[in-house]
Enzyme design. Structure first.
Site, PDB file in Angstrom:
ATOM      1  N   GLY A 121      21.401 -11.633 -10.067  1.00 25.85           N
ATOM      2  CA  GLY A 121      20.213 -10.807  -9.885  1.00 25.85           C
ATOM      3  C   GLY A 121      18.928 -11.579 -10.116  1.00 25.85           C
ATOM      4  O   GLY A 121      17.865 -11.195  -9.650  1.00 25.85           O
ATOM      5  N   ASP A 171      31.139 -11.473 -17.619  1.00 24.19           N
ATOM      6  CA  ASP A 171      30.356 -12.227 -16.631  1.00 24.19           C
ATOM      7  C   ASP A 171      29.741 -13.476 -17.265  1.00 24.19           C
ATOM      8  O   ASP A 171      29.227 -14.335 -16.561  1.00 24.19           O
ATOM      9  CB  ASP A 171      29.249 -11.353 -16.019  1.00 24.19           C
ATOM     10  CG  ASP A 171      28.372 -10.707 -17.075  1.00 24.19           C
ATOM     11  OD1 ASP A 171      28.916  -9.992 -17.933  1.00 24.19           O
ATOM     12  OD2 ASP A 171      27.154 -10.935 -17.054  1.00 24.19           O
TER      13      ASP A 171
HETATM   14  P1  AMP Z   1      22.610 -11.682 -18.278  1.00 20.21           P
HETATM   15  O1  AMP Z   1      22.275 -10.723 -19.358  1.00 20.21           O
HETATM   16  O2  AMP Z   1      21.564 -12.750 -18.076  1.00 20.21           O
HETATM   17  O3  AMP Z   1      23.975 -12.256 -18.406  1.00 20.21           O
HETATM   18  O4  AMP Z   1      22.576 -10.857 -16.929  1.00 20.21           O
HETATM   19  C1  AMP Z   1      23.422  -9.765 -16.653  1.00 20.21           C
HETATM   20  C2  AMP Z   1      23.176  -9.280 -15.262  1.00 20.21           C
HETATM   21  O5  AMP Z   1      21.861  -8.757 -15.129  1.00 20.21           O
HETATM   22  C3  AMP Z   1      23.315 -10.354 -14.184  1.00 20.21           C
HETATM   23  O6  AMP Z   1      23.818  -9.743 -13.025  1.00 20.21           O
HETATM   24  C4  AMP Z   1      21.882 -10.767 -13.973  1.00 20.21           C
HETATM   25  O7  AMP Z   1      21.692 -11.352 -12.708  1.00 20.21           O
HETATM   26  C5  AMP Z   1      21.150  -9.445 -14.117  1.00 20.21           C
HETATM   27  N1  AMP Z   1      19.763  -9.642 -14.527  1.00 20.21           N
HETATM   28  C6  AMP Z   1      19.300 -10.048 -15.726  1.00 20.21           C
HETATM   29  N2  AMP Z   1      17.968 -10.120 -15.742  1.00 20.21           N
HETATM   30  C7  AMP Z   1      17.536  -9.755 -14.513  1.00 20.21           C
HETATM   31  C8  AMP Z   1      16.252  -9.630 -13.882  1.00 20.21           C
HETATM   32  N3  AMP Z   1      15.126  -9.895 -14.549  1.00 20.21           N
HETATM   33  N4  AMP Z   1      16.226  -9.241 -12.605  1.00 20.21           N
HETATM   34  C9  AMP Z   1      17.348  -8.961 -11.930  1.00 20.21           C
HETATM   35  N5  AMP Z   1      18.570  -9.053 -12.456  1.00 20.21           N
HETATM   36  C10 AMP Z   1      18.683  -9.453 -13.727  1.00 20.21           C
HETATM   37 MG    MG Z   2      25.087 -13.494 -17.435  1.00 17.75          MG
END
Ligand code: AMP
Ligand code: MG
Length: 491
Positions: free
Chosen positions: A98, A258
């Site tokens: 994302g 993930d």
């Molecule tokens: P994370 O917490 O970084 O492991 O992210 C978990 C999910 O949320 C993943 O699919 C990321 O791509 C999505 N995600 C996190 N932050 C953002 C953002 N600012 N915009 C879009 N998607 C996000």
């Molecule tokens: Mg992640």
């Protein structure tokens, strides 16, 4: 016709290939980063660039800064976002990149194939409600901690650069935006398999398993049941990885499926942090209300994630569902033994023990218990264990009794003290990214535009097993009143 990225001015030694982009369309989406106002290079990892066969000088100019935010493309890059799912705090969700974009796989002069990914370059088809952006603080934090982990000898993704965007991102407040360039063995996650399992797409699972085997477990691709070989290979690397984390007091903070890479690298540094005082219940993440990802829970959570991985593999593990289940269960049962094997080996090394005695685990646990009860600093206690412990340390009756037991244990092995000390120094870091130091360096960089404290910290953390010339503040536990007990994802 050459694509625009093939015409890029920024060559710098890049040698991109695109094996993941050649997998079926359901695996990814073609995307373009969203250009930002003012690309500006904040940090460049020169030693890493050099080890990748890249020319650091060619990565410093304004065109390179534009490539590091996605405004331009490095020569040969062809951006995609990857599809994946994941169990987040126990609940399955469809996710995907994302806020990350894969530029492709760089082939290094040493023959490695490494993902080059921009983190924070704008929205993708998987962004859901998010802005696809990242704030400078969390990207600098990932850079710092991933490089520290690498220097500690722990498998991890690396950080090549952080570039400012010149645009704010809006979280609870406006924050400076940035893009991190991440280097990884790959970004295939447990959640990538869960994505296709949830779709009921066995054919895609087969393609993904094949690809993962070839890329990360080529030896196991030859085994009688390669999918079982993959499951066992991933379990073995995770068992070793978690033992490594615990050896240095690392708490990942968001061990969602993930965020578990099949390569066995540590990935996705969010609210991670290192223990100061030893307490297995330590949680740093502000969103982990139930301690699901506490320090001492990490082996159990790894096993839980691996069970989700095994479930996703069921349709391709064996043509008979019952036989598949039996194979998966049998494999999963081996995790506790695998982890224990790596953990006790780490504890022996931390205590300078070369030989094996059945009582060794108990000896180590007795020290951990004492540390827990007395709130002793994890890193400092191990690093400062010695046969001729100071009288002040031995004034504690419990520690003193333990110390006698330990020195008696050391006397039952042939290695002289000098070798014991060498083993201990190689497994007990002198410096770790102390939370209060990390927070101070990030505050200087993000609020005062002063990157110098962060660079000093990076230099110290590049040689964590060496105390010579290290700043006093890093060699000692945090002064009373300073421990940081909350960290934030910053998403
Ligand atoms: P994370 O917490 O970084 O492991 O992210 C978990 C999910 O949320 C993943 O699919 C990321 O791509 C999505 N995600 C996190 N932050 C953002 C953002 N600012 N915009 C879009 N998607 C996000
Ligand atoms: Mg992640």
């Amino acid at each position: 016709m050459p694509t625009p990225s093939e015409l890029s001015a920024v060559q710098a030694g890049w040698h991109f290939d695109h094996s993941y982009a050649q997998l079926p369309p359901s695996f990814h989406s073609r995307v373009h980063p969203t250009p930002v106002a003012e690309p500006r290079l904040v940090l460049l990892n020169r030693p890493l660039a050099q080890s990748l066969g890249l020319d650091p000088a060619a990565l410093c100019g304004p065109d390179a800064a534009a490539c590091f935010t996605g405004n331009q493309m490095f020569a040969g890059a062809a951006p995609i976002a990857q599809a994946y799912a994941g169990h987040q705090f126990g609940n399955l969700a469809r996710l995907g990149d994302g806020r990350a974009i894969l530029l492709g796989e760089h082939l290094t002069p040493a023959g490695q194939r490494l993902d080059i990914q921009l983190k924070g370059p704008g929205r993708t088809p998987y962004s859901r409600g998010g802005d696809g952006r990242a704030a400078l603080g969390p990207m600098l934090r990932e850079y710092l901690v991933s490089e520290a982990m690498h220097a500690l000898g722990i498998p991890t993704t690396r950080s090549l650069a952080v570039a400012g965007t010149g645009e704010p991102v809006f979280r609870e407040q406006p924050l400076p935006g940035a893009v991190l360039t991440r280097v990884a063995a790959s970004h295939i996650r447990v959640g990538t398999f869960e994505y296709f399992a949830a779709l009921g797409d066995a054919e895609a699972l087969r393609v993904l398993a094949d690809y993962t085997l070839r890329r990360h477990y080529p030896d196991r691709a030859e085994s009688e049941n390669p999918v079982l070989g993959l499951l066992e290979g991933v379990m073995e690397r995770q068992a070793s990885l978690i033992a490594h984390w615990m050896r240095v007091g690392f708490v990942h903070g968001v061990m969602n499926t993930d965020n578990m890479a099949l390569s066995g690298e540590t990935i996705d540094y969010g609210p991670c942090a290192f223990l100061d005082a030893y307490n297995p219940a330590t949680v740093f993440s502000s969103i982990d209300h139930h301690g699901r990802y506490a320090f001492g829970q990490q082996p159990r959570i790894a096993a839980w994630n691996l069970a989700r991985f095994a479930e996703a593999l069921l349709p391709i593990l064996h043509p008979e569902p019952e036989a598949a289940l039996a194979l998966a269960n049998e494999a999963l049962e081996s995790f506790a033994t695998r982890f224990q094997h790596h953990w006790i080996a780490a504890l022996r090394a931390k205590l300078g023990i070369f030989t094996e005695e059945p009582e060794d685990a108990d000896l180590a646990e007795a020290l951990l218990r004492w540390m827990h009860q007395t709130r002793a600093d994890y890193t400092h206690t191990f690093r400062n264990l010695r046969a001729d412990q100071t009288p002040a340390a031995l004034a504690d009756a419990v520690f003193s009794a333990w110390h006698r037991r330990w020195t008696e244990r050391l006397a039952r092995q042939p290695q002289p003290w000098a070798e014991v000390a060498r083993l201990m120094h190689a497994h007990n870091p002198a410096v770790i990214p102390r939370n209060h130091e990390v927070e101070a360096a990030l505050a200087a960089a993000t609020t005062a535009n002063n990157i110098a404290p962060l660079e000093h910290l990076l230099a110290a953390l590049a040689r964590p097993y060496d105390e010579a010339g290290q700043p006093e503040g890093l060699l000692n536990p945090p002064p009373p009143g300073t421990p940081v007990c909350r960290t934030f994802c910053g998403t």
